[in-house]
Design a protein around this motif. Structure first.
Motif, PDB file in Angstrom:
ATOM      1  N   ALA A  81       0.829  -1.205   0.000  1.00 48.74           N
ATOM      2  CA  ALA A  81       0.000   0.000   0.000  1.00 48.74           C
ATOM      3  C   ALA A  81       0.868   1.261   0.000  1.00 48.74           C
ATOM      4  O   ALA A  81       0.588   2.226  -0.707  1.00 48.74           O
ATOM      5  CB  ALA A  81      -0.914  -0.008   1.223  1.00 48.74           C
ATOM      6  N   ALA A  82       1.968   1.192   0.764  1.00 49.85           N
ATOM      7  CA  ALA A  82       2.784   2.386   0.982  1.00 49.85           C
ATOM      8  C   ALA A  82       3.535   2.838  -0.267  1.00 49.85           C
ATOM      9  O   ALA A  82       3.798   4.031  -0.442  1.00 49.85           O
ATOM     10  CB  ALA A  82       3.761   2.143   2.121  1.00 49.85           C
ATOM     11  N   ILE A  83       3.887   1.901  -1.153  1.00 49.04           N
ATOM     12  CA  ILE A  83       4.700   2.319  -2.302  1.00 49.04           C
ATOM     13  C   ILE A  83       3.859   2.659  -3.526  1.00 49.04           C
ATOM     14  O   ILE A  83       4.373   2.752  -4.645  1.00 49.04           O
ATOM     15  CB  ILE A  83       5.787   1.293  -2.685  1.00 49.04           C
ATOM     16  CG1 ILE A  83       5.160  -0.014  -3.165  1.00 49.04           C
ATOM     17  CG2 ILE A  83       6.759   1.045  -1.547  1.00 49.04           C
ATOM     18  CD1 ILE A  83       6.109  -0.779  -4.078  1.00 49.04           C
ATOM     19  N   GLY A  84       2.569   2.869  -3.316  1.00 43.48           N
ATOM     20  CA  GLY A  84       1.668   3.235  -4.416  1.00 43.48           C
ATOM     21  C   GLY A  84       2.223   4.313  -5.336  1.00 43.48           C
ATOM     22  O   GLY A  84       2.298   4.121  -6.554  1.00 43.48           O
ATOM     23  N   PRO A  85       2.618   5.463  -4.796  1.00 41.55           N
ATOM     24  CA  PRO A  85       3.122   6.539  -5.663  1.00 41.55           C
ATOM     25  C   PRO A  85       4.317   6.103  -6.514  1.00 41.55           C
ATOM     26  O   PRO A  85       4.410   6.455  -7.697  1.00 41.55           O
ATOM     27  CB  PRO A  85       3.540   7.621  -4.656  1.00 41.55           C
ATOM     28  CG  PRO A  85       2.745   7.336  -3.419  1.00 41.55           C
ATOM     29  CD  PRO A  85       2.547   5.863  -3.387  1.00 41.55           C
ATOM     30  N   LEU A  86       5.190   5.314  -5.909  1.00 41.62           N
ATOM     31  CA  LEU A  86       6.369   4.843  -6.640  1.00 41.62           C
ATOM     32  C   LEU A  86       5.949   3.896  -7.762  1.00 41.62           C
ATOM     33  O   LEU A  86       6.461   3.960  -8.893  1.00 41.62           O
ATOM     34  CB  LEU A  86       7.326   4.141  -5.658  1.00 41.62           C
ATOM     35  CG  LEU A  86       8.747   3.892  -6.155  1.00 41.62           C
ATOM     36  CD1 LEU A  86       9.434   5.207  -6.507  1.00 41.62           C
ATOM     37  CD2 LEU A  86       9.555   3.144  -5.093  1.00 41.62           C
ATOM     38  N   GLN A  87       4.981   3.021  -7.447  1.00 42.96           N
ATOM     39  CA  GLN A  87       4.466   2.083  -8.464  1.00 42.96           C
ATOM     40  C   GLN A  87       3.895   2.858  -9.654  1.00 42.96           C
ATOM     41  O   GLN A  87       4.152   2.542 -10.799  1.00 42.96           O
ATOM     42  CB  GLN A  87       3.343   1.221  -7.868  1.00 42.96           C
ATOM     43  CG  GLN A  87       3.841   0.054  -7.050  1.00 42.96           C
ATOM     44  CD  GLN A  87       2.664  -0.661  -6.399  1.00 42.96           C
ATOM     45  OE1 GLN A  87       1.716  -0.024  -5.946  1.00 42.96           O
ATOM     46  NE2 GLN A  87       2.747  -1.975  -6.354  1.00 42.96           N
ATOM     47  N   ARG A  88       3.113   3.895  -9.327  1.00 37.82           N
ATOM     48  CA  ARG A  88       2.485   4.674 -10.391  1.00 37.82           C
ATOM     49  C   ARG A  88       3.560   5.324 -11.267  1.00 37.82           C
ATOM     50  O   ARG A  88       3.454   5.341 -12.487  1.00 37.82           O
ATOM     51  CB  ARG A  88       1.558   5.736  -9.800  1.00 37.82           C
ATOM     52  CG  ARG A  88       0.750   6.459 -10.863  1.00 37.82           C
ATOM     53  CD  ARG A  88      -0.460   7.169 -10.277  1.00 37.82           C
ATOM     54  NE  ARG A  88      -1.397   6.242  -9.677  1.00 37.82           N
ATOM     55  CZ  ARG A  88      -2.144   6.525  -8.610  1.00 37.82           C
ATOM     56  NH1 ARG A  88      -2.030   7.684  -8.005  1.00 37.82           N
ATOM     57  NH2 ARG A  88      -2.985   5.643  -8.136  1.00 37.82           N
ATOM     58  N   ALA A  89       4.624   5.808 -10.628  1.00 44.47           N
ATOM     59  CA  ALA A  89       5.695   6.469 -11.379  1.00 44.47           C
ATOM     60  C   ALA A  89       6.448   5.482 -12.256  1.00 44.47           C
ATOM     61  O   ALA A  89       6.790   5.787 -13.397  1.00 44.47           O
ATOM     62  CB  ALA A  89       6.653   7.156 -10.409  1.00 44.47           C
ATOM     63  N   VAL A  90       6.685   4.280 -11.779  1.00 42.50           N
ATOM     64  CA  VAL A  90       7.521   3.326 -12.516  1.00 42.50           C
ATOM     65  C   VAL A  90       6.693   2.434 -13.440  1.00 42.50           C
ATOM     66  O   VAL A  90       6.994   2.296 -14.627  1.00 42.50           O
ATOM     67  CB  VAL A  90       8.355   2.455 -11.542  1.00 42.50           C
ATOM     68  CG1 VAL A  90       9.172   1.433 -12.318  1.00 42.50           C
ATOM     69  CG2 VAL A  90       9.255   3.331 -10.690  1.00 42.50           C
ATOM     70  N   VAL A  91       5.657   1.799 -12.893  1.00 45.89           N
ATOM     71  CA  VAL A  91       4.874   0.845 -13.679  1.00 45.89           C
ATOM     72  C   VAL A  91       3.659   1.507 -14.325  1.00 45.89           C
ATOM     73  O   VAL A  91       3.081   0.990 -15.267  1.00 45.89           O
ATOM     74  CB  VAL A  91       4.404  -0.338 -12.787  1.00 45.89           C
ATOM     75  CG1 VAL A  91       3.965  -1.512 -13.644  1.00 45.89           C
ATOM     76  CG2 VAL A  91       5.504  -0.763 -11.843  1.00 45.89           C
ATOM     77  N   GLY A  92       3.262   2.661 -13.791  1.00 45.44           N
ATOM     78  CA  GLY A  92       2.134   3.375 -14.361  1.00 45.44           C
ATOM     79  C   GLY A  92       0.800   3.006 -13.733  1.00 45.44           C
ATOM     80  O   GLY A  92      -0.238   3.502 -14.140  1.00 45.44           O
ATOM     81  N   SER A  93       0.815   2.121 -12.742  1.00 49.95           N
ATOM     82  CA  SER A  93      -0.436   1.697 -12.121  1.00 49.95           C
ATOM     83  C   SER A  93      -0.143   1.158 -10.724  1.00 49.95           C
ATOM     84  O   SER A  93       0.980   0.734 -10.440  1.00 49.95           O
ATOM     85  CB  SER A  93      -1.086   0.603 -12.964  1.00 49.95           C
ATOM     86  OG  SER A  93      -2.139  -0.009 -12.235  1.00 49.95           O
ATOM     87  N   THR A  94      -1.144   1.177  -9.846  1.00 50.46           N
ATOM     88  CA  THR A  94      -0.942   0.591  -8.523  1.00 50.46           C
ATOM     89  C   THR A  94      -1.637  -0.754  -8.413  1.00 50.46           C
ATOM     90  O   THR A  94      -1.611  -1.396  -7.378  1.00 50.46           O
ATOM     91  CB  THR A  94      -1.489   1.517  -7.415  1.00 50.46           C
ATOM     92  OG1 THR A  94      -2.882   1.751  -7.682  1.00 50.46           O
ATOM     93  CG2 THR A  94      -0.731   2.830  -7.377  1.00 50.46           C
ATOM     94  N   ILE A  95      -2.317  -1.159  -9.506  1.00 50.99           N
ATOM     95  CA  ILE A  95      -2.977  -2.468  -9.456  1.00 50.99           C
ATOM     96  C   ILE A  95      -2.521  -3.330 -10.619  1.00 50.99           C
ATOM     97  O   ILE A  95      -1.895  -2.855 -11.567  1.00 50.99           O
ATOM     98  CB  ILE A  95      -4.528  -2.331  -9.485  1.00 50.99           C
ATOM     99  CG1 ILE A  95      -4.946  -1.517 -10.704  1.00 50.99           C
ATOM    100  CG2 ILE A  95      -5.044  -1.712  -8.204  1.00 50.99           C
ATOM    101  CD1 ILE A  95      -6.430  -1.588 -10.988  1.00 50.99           C
ATOM    102  N   GLY A  96      -2.769  -4.630 -10.482  1.00 48.67           N
ATOM    103  CA  GLY A  96      -2.409  -5.558 -11.538  1.00 48.67           C
ATOM    104  C   GLY A  96      -1.104  -6.291 -11.229  1.00 48.67           C
ATOM    105  O   GLY A  96      -0.360  -5.941 -10.321  1.00 48.67           O
ATOM    106  N   THR A  97      -0.870  -7.323 -12.031  1.00 49.94           N
ATOM    107  CA  THR A  97       0.273  -8.205 -11.798  1.00 49.94           C
ATOM    108  C   THR A  97       1.620  -7.463 -11.856  1.00 49.94           C
ATOM    109  O   THR A  97       2.492  -7.688 -11.032  1.00 49.94           O
ATOM    110  CB  THR A  97       0.278  -9.348 -12.835  1.00 49.94           C
ATOM    111  OG1 THR A  97      -1.017  -9.942 -12.858  1.00 49.94           O
ATOM    112  CG2 THR A  97       1.305 -10.404 -12.488  1.00 49.94           C
ATOM    113  N   ASN A  98       1.747  -6.564 -12.848  1.00 48.96           N
ATOM    114  CA  ASN A  98       3.025  -5.857 -12.982  1.00 48.96           C
ATOM    115  C   ASN A  98       3.322  -4.991 -11.765  1.00 48.96           C
ATOM    116  O   ASN A  98       4.465  -4.954 -11.276  1.00 48.96           O
ATOM    117  CB  ASN A  98       3.013  -4.971 -14.228  1.00 48.96           C
ATOM    118  CG  ASN A  98       3.079  -5.806 -15.487  1.00 48.96           C
ATOM    119  OD1 ASN A  98       3.394  -6.993 -15.423  1.00 48.96           O
ATOM    120  ND2 ASN A  98       2.757  -5.208 -16.614  1.00 48.96           N
ATOM    121  N   ALA A  99       2.302  -4.298 -11.263  1.00 45.73           N
ATOM    122  CA  ALA A  99       2.507  -3.440 -10.101  1.00 45.73           C
ATOM    123  C   ALA A  99       2.937  -4.261  -8.894  1.00 45.73           C
ATOM    124  O   ALA A  99       3.838  -3.873  -8.137  1.00 45.73           O
ATOM    125  CB  ALA A  99       1.225  -2.666  -9.793  1.00 45.73           C
TER     126      ALA A  99
END
Lengths: 225, 340
Positions: A81-99
């Motif tokens: 949950a905490a790394i959401g912003p980082l996920q969005r910046a790198v993977v482009g999303s906070t949900i799904g297998t890649n995230a």
């Protein structure tokens, strides 16, 4: 539901099951490679900058150690949950297998770094001295002596981490990452379909066992003793 | 003979937690001559290992200069030091072989570091393994070798870059007596056949007796005595050298042995130094006979250092002419000392 056979629920959702296996394998394999590489670099840095070692640097060692210790105790579910912003910046999303794979890779990398550091600290200082005595540079000593000498325990450490990664991947369902854990919960336990739960458990056990087996084989090859 | 290594007023101090410092090597001046085998001897903690690490700059001195082949190591940069180190071989008590490499891989490592091409590396490795008698074990891994074989690999690795100087840090201390002799004779060959100058750090008598030309005695960080190995062992000058030689050669009775001897031998106990003086036994016999002294041999030992006789014999002397016998021995140039 109303089915009669214990495994009827499973048999009716084999396509979901196969997708879940693929998702789990994808998350586990990509993560072990990514975490392995990042953790290796971080672990080597921890070893090398330890005061008194090849590139001893109290400041760098202190900062690295602090960051690793800060992240490691965070439960994965909260980390996710905490790394959401980082996920969005790198993977482009906070949900799904890649995230989720990104999150697992990062969390596992910190764990790997400590295991790498421990394996390298265990390398006999005598061989480091022998390499210094023949005129090897510090970088050469690090990569041609310390890392190869510490490789045996390192491979076993990676195998250990692989189990942890499969464990983390089971929590992917929470953010739509899929995988066997998600399958076991949404199709299995939430529908009181124990057949699906046990098939999922069996599949995870098989994946972990195969991982363990491969790790042991490689370690034996590398250790040669 | 020219000088290969020279230490001038070298000290190595370590800081303690309480702010004071302790000298592992204390104001040492010492020369190693080209082509010789110099043994640095002394008890554990005397500073021998630190001293040898100052010679290849694994340790930097706190003060003083270290010259090897005329080059002042204390003035070199890290890069220049690495080159200097490749011209100084080193072997270790625990061998320190790379477990991740084969025997050949270990020997070739210094050549890789030096950037030698693969073909030359392989040729040189084979040549060295042949020299140490391990050509057939080239593809073995270190853990498959015996201790003596491991040290022979260590020697081959140390010699890979053809260094004119080899440092041996307690190289035989982890080996049994037979293997020790085998490794020592190899070191001797390295010296005589390859012309390599060797500095041997040791506390073992055999290592000194079988390979050393000269010996330096260390105590508490200082070199207290330097000389020809025969001279130092047959006639040590300083108390530290005397203590070490006695404990290493076992030919003079210790205090405990002396107390035990006295319970059986109430007469005066006199130790006579045996040298390679021709007919020394006849001189001793004559001194006792001419003064009517009865002599019973109660303790002692005679052995060889560099093919020269040395040792000590302890007699229980009786009769009224003992003092005259001692005077006669001394006037004949034989060293005799009453044990007290």
């Amino acid at each position: 539901m109303g089915e009669d056979g214990f495994f009827d629920g499973f048999l009716g959702t084999t396509d979901v099951f196969l997708t879940a296996i693929w998702q789990t394998l994808f998350m586990a394999l990509v993560s072990i490679v990514a975490a392995g590489l990042i953790g290796l670099a971080l672990g080597i840095a921890l070893y090398a900058t330890r005061p008194g070692n090849l590139f001893g640097n109290r400041l760098v060692f202190g900062v690295l150690g602090f960051v690793v210790n800060l992240v490691r105790p965070i439960p994965f579910i909260i980390f996710l949950a905490a790394i959401g912003p980082l996920q969005r910046a790198v993977v482009g999303s906070t949900i799904g297998t890649n995230a989720v794979t990104f999150a697992i890779s990062l969390a596992a990398a910190f764990a790997v770094s400590r295991i790498v550091e421990q394996s390298l600290v265990g390398v006999d200082p005598g061989v480091v001295e022998a390499a210094r005595a023949v005129g090897a540079s510090r970088t050469a000593i690090l990569f041609t002596v310390v890392v190869p000498e510490g490789l045996g325990p390192l491979v076993l450490g990676y195998t250990f981490i692989f189990v942890g990664i499969v464990d983390m991947s089971a929590q992917a369902g929470l953010v739509g990452g899929g995988g066997l854990g998600d399958y076991a919960i949404t199709y299995g336990s939430q529908r009181y379909d124990w057949g699906i739960v046990y098939v999922s458990v069996a599949a995870i056990v098989v994946i972990v066992q195969v991982g363990q087996l491969i790790g042991n084989r490689i370690a034996r090859g590398v250790l040669r003793r | 003979m020219s000088t290969l290594v020279s230490l001038e007023n070298v000290s190595k101090r370590y800081d303690r937690r309480d702010g004071t410092s302790v000298a592992a090597v204390d104001d040492v001046s010492l020369e190693v001559r080209e082509g010789e085998v110099l043994a640095v001897i002394g008890y554990s903690g005397a500073g021998k290992s630190t001293l040898v690490r100052l010679v290849n700059a694994l340790e930097r001195p706190t003060s003083g200069t270290v010259r090897v082949g005329g080059q002042d190591l204390t003035a070199l940069s890290e890069r220049e030091l690495r080159q200097a180190r490749s011209r100084i071989g080193m072997i270790f008590q625990q061998f320190n072989l790379f477990r991740s490499r084969t025997v050949a891989g270990n020997v070739a490592y210094p050549l890789r570091v030096a950037g030698v091409a693969k073909a030359q590396r392989e040729a040189r490795t084979a040549e060295l393994l042949d020299f140490v008698g391990l050509l057939d074990r080239a593809h073995a891994h270190p853990e498959q070798l015996s201790g003596g074989q491991k040290q022979r690999v260590g020697i081959a690795r140390a010699l890979a870059t053809n260094p004119p100087l080899l440092l041996a840090d307690e190289a035989t201390s982890a080996l049994d007596p037979d293997t020790t002799a085998e490794v020592l004779s190899l070191l001797r060959r390295v010296n005589t056949e390859l012309g390599v100058t060797i500095v041997v750090i040791t506390h073992e008598m055999d290592a000194v007796r079988l390979v050393a030309d000269r010996v330096a005695v260390m105590e508490a960080g200082r070199v207290v005595e330097v000389g020809d190995v025969y001279d130092v062992f047959s006639d040590p000058q300083t108390p530290a050298a005397q203590r070490f030689v006695r404990s290493a050669t076992h030919d003079r009775p210790s205090a405990g042995t002396l107390a035990r001897l006295r319970t059986h031998h109430p007469g005066r106990l006199v130790s006579v130094r045996i040298t390679d003086e021709p007919k020394i036994q006849q001189l001793i016999d004559a001194a006792f006979r001419d003064t009517g002294t009865s002599a019973e041999l109660v303790y002692g030992g005679v052995s060889e250092i560099r093919e020269r006789r040395t040792g000590s014999l302890t007699y229980e002397l009786g009769g009224t002419g003992v003092d005259a016998a001692l005077a006669a021995l001394r006037s004949a140039g034989v060293h005799a000392e009453e044990e007290v």
